[in-house]
Motif scaffolding. Structure first.
Motif, PDB file in Angstrom:
ATOM      1  N   ALA A  13       0.803  -1.221   0.000  1.00  0.00           N
ATOM      2  CA  ALA A  13       0.000   0.000   0.000  1.00  0.00           C
ATOM      3  C   ALA A  13       0.839   1.275   0.000  1.00  0.00           C
ATOM      4  O   ALA A  13       0.284   2.369   0.063  1.00  0.00           O
ATOM      5  N   GLY A  14       2.138   1.155  -0.086  1.00  0.00           N
ATOM      6  CA  GLY A  14       2.989   2.329   0.061  1.00  0.00           C
ATOM      7  C   GLY A  14       2.962   3.295  -1.100  1.00  0.00           C
ATOM      8  O   GLY A  14       3.214   4.490  -0.928  1.00  0.00           O
ATOM      9  N   SER A  15       2.664   2.804  -2.312  1.00  0.00           N
ATOM     10  CA  SER A  15       2.692   3.686  -3.476  1.00  0.00           C
ATOM     11  C   SER A  15       1.917   3.045  -4.618  1.00  0.00           C
ATOM     12  O   SER A  15       1.463   1.900  -4.518  1.00  0.00           O
ATOM     13  N   GLY A  16       1.779   3.784  -5.690  1.00  0.00           N
ATOM     14  CA  GLY A  16       1.221   3.250  -6.918  1.00  0.00           C
ATOM     15  C   GLY A  16      -0.177   2.670  -6.774  1.00  0.00           C
ATOM     16  O   GLY A  16      -1.050   3.242  -6.117  1.00  0.00           O
ATOM     17  N   ILE A  17      -0.390   1.522  -7.412  1.00  0.00           N
ATOM     18  CA  ILE A  17      -1.707   0.895  -7.415  1.00  0.00           C
ATOM     19  C   ILE A  17      -2.126   0.520  -6.005  1.00  0.00           C
ATOM     20  O   ILE A  17      -3.302   0.632  -5.644  1.00  0.00           O
ATOM     21  N   GLY A  18      -1.176   0.078  -5.174  1.00  0.00           N
ATOM     22  CA  GLY A  18      -1.511  -0.296  -3.801  1.00  0.00           C
ATOM     23  C   GLY A  18      -2.024   0.874  -2.989  1.00  0.00           C
ATOM     24  O   GLY A  18      -3.037   0.755  -2.277  1.00  0.00           O
ATOM     25  N   ALA A  19      -1.352   2.011  -3.074  1.00  0.00           N
ATOM     26  CA  ALA A  19      -1.797   3.201  -2.340  1.00  0.00           C
ATOM     27  C   ALA A  19      -3.166   3.653  -2.830  1.00  0.00           C
ATOM     28  O   ALA A  19      -4.027   4.039  -2.024  1.00  0.00           O
ATOM     29  N   ALA A  20      -3.379   3.590  -4.134  1.00  0.00           N
ATOM     30  CA  ALA A  20      -4.673   3.995  -4.688  1.00  0.00           C
ATOM     31  C   ALA A  20      -5.782   3.031  -4.276  1.00  0.00           C
ATOM     32  O   ALA A  20      -6.923   3.441  -4.052  1.00  0.00           O
ATOM     33  N   THR A  21      -5.445   1.746  -4.162  1.00  0.00           N
ATOM     34  CA  THR A  21      -6.431   0.756  -3.719  1.00  0.00           C
ATOM     35  C   THR A  21      -6.827   1.013  -2.271  1.00  0.00           C
ATOM     36  O   THR A  21      -8.019   0.999  -1.924  1.00  0.00           O
ATOM     37  N   ALA A  22      -5.834   1.237  -1.416  1.00  0.00           N
ATOM     38  CA  ALA A  22      -6.134   1.543  -0.017  1.00  0.00           C
ATOM     39  C   ALA A  22      -7.000   2.792   0.093  1.00  0.00           C
ATOM     40  O   ALA A  22      -7.980   2.827   0.847  1.00  0.00           O
ATOM     41  N   ALA A  23      -6.652   3.826  -0.668  1.00  0.00           N
ATOM     42  CA  ALA A  23      -7.416   5.075  -0.615  1.00  0.00           C
ATOM     43  C   ALA A  23      -8.852   4.870  -1.084  1.00  0.00           C
ATOM     44  O   ALA A  23      -9.795   5.422  -0.498  1.00  0.00           O
ATOM     45  N   HIS A  24      -9.033   4.059  -2.108  1.00  0.00           N
ATOM     46  CA  HIS A  24     -10.380   3.806  -2.631  1.00  0.00           C
ATOM     47  C   HIS A  24     -11.293   3.224  -1.554  1.00  0.00           C
ATOM     48  O   HIS A  24     -12.406   3.726  -1.331  1.00  0.00           O
ATOM     49  N   PHE A  25     -10.821   2.193  -0.884  1.00  0.00           N
ATOM     50  CA  PHE A  25     -11.661   1.552   0.126  1.00  0.00           C
ATOM     51  C   PHE A  25     -11.803   2.422   1.374  1.00  0.00           C
ATOM     52  O   PHE A  25     -12.872   2.476   1.989  1.00  0.00           O
TER      53      PHE A  25
END
Length: 261
Positions: A13-25
């Motif tokens: 979740a630190g950057s990129g797609i992971g960070a955006a996924t965490a932010a979405h939920f």
């Protein structure tokens, strides 16, 4: 806690797609545990650090988070510019260990979504070649297997091929035993902080060719909704699938030249 609030683990979740996924939920009100190697600023309810190359750390983390989770989104990945052992341990073995450890912690009706890659194209023809890797359950065995492979074959592609094959093989059993669906998402080149690493390892001209064919690279906003869909009840009968999110550039590689309009 609201009764409709879901519990989501996002690994990488630190950057990129992971960070955006965490932010979405997080933005839609879910309880999100953001997991990364380093301290991160992902939008999340809680944060945890874990070195995915280390099975002990994975087991320790999973032993501390309790159960009743709705979704594991395994987005962590390192590019082919990293040492081969790290690529395989994070992109494949760490994913496998994390997923297997999470299955008993997911509620019935839950979901696992792993981010793979269109770089795994051709995985169907490599199943026999990857048999030894798919049997490996520890880092030493993974390293010994890689030492016997052709060093010119992209290890990133190998890692994502193994992730897809493993997920497809796991999906029926996970559904039957736990009521949990297992799917993968394979993005094409995506505008994230490690895009430069992919240009270095795969060739900037190759990625520029992809961009020229379909007009642009993906953004995280293209990929996250597909992860969210696969992790939702709306995808309740989608299991064992690998979904390309690539703007369509892989399609003509498998069926012939694009039809000209």
């Amino acid at each position: 806690m609201a009764t409709d609030q879901r519990k989501i683990v996002v690994v990488g979740a630190g950057s990129g797609i992971g960070a955006a996924t965490a932010a979405h939920f997080h933005e839609q009100g879910d309880h999100v545990l953001a997991v990364d190697l380093h301290p991160d600023r992902a939008e999340a309810s809680a944060h945890a650090q874990c070195d995915l190359r280390d099975a002990t750390q994975i087991n320790k983390l999973l032993g501390s988070i309790g159960g009743d989770w709705d979704l594991l989104a395994y987005v962590a990945g390192v590019p082919g510019t990293a040492p081969a052992a790290d690529v395989l341990k994070v992109n494949y073995l760490g994913m496998r260990l994390f997923v297997e450890g999470m299955l008993p912690l997911l509620r019935q009706g839950g979901s696992v979504v792993t981010v793979a890659s269109v770089a795994a194209l051709g995985w169907q023809e490599r199943q026999n070649d990857l048999a030894g890797l798919l049997e490996a359950t520890d880092g030493d065995t993974v390293e010994r297997w890689q030492a016997e492979q052709d060093p010119n074959y992209p290890v990133y592609s190998t890692s994502k091929q193994a992730a897809i094959i493993y997920s497809k093989r796991l999906a029926p059993s996970a559904w039957q035993k736990y009521g949990v669906r297992v799917n993968t998402v394979s993005p094409g080149p995506t505008e994230t902080p490690i895009l430069g690493d992919f240009e270095e390892s795969m060739g900037k001209d190759v990625l520029d060719g992809v961009k020229a064919l379909i007009g642009r690279h993906a953004t995280v906003a293209d990929v996250v909704p597909v992860i969210a869909f696969l992790g939702s009840p709306d995808a309740g009968w989608v299991n064992g699938q690998d979904i390309h999110v690539d703007g369509g550039f892989v399609a003509p590689l498998t069926v012939g030249a694009p039809i000209q309009l």
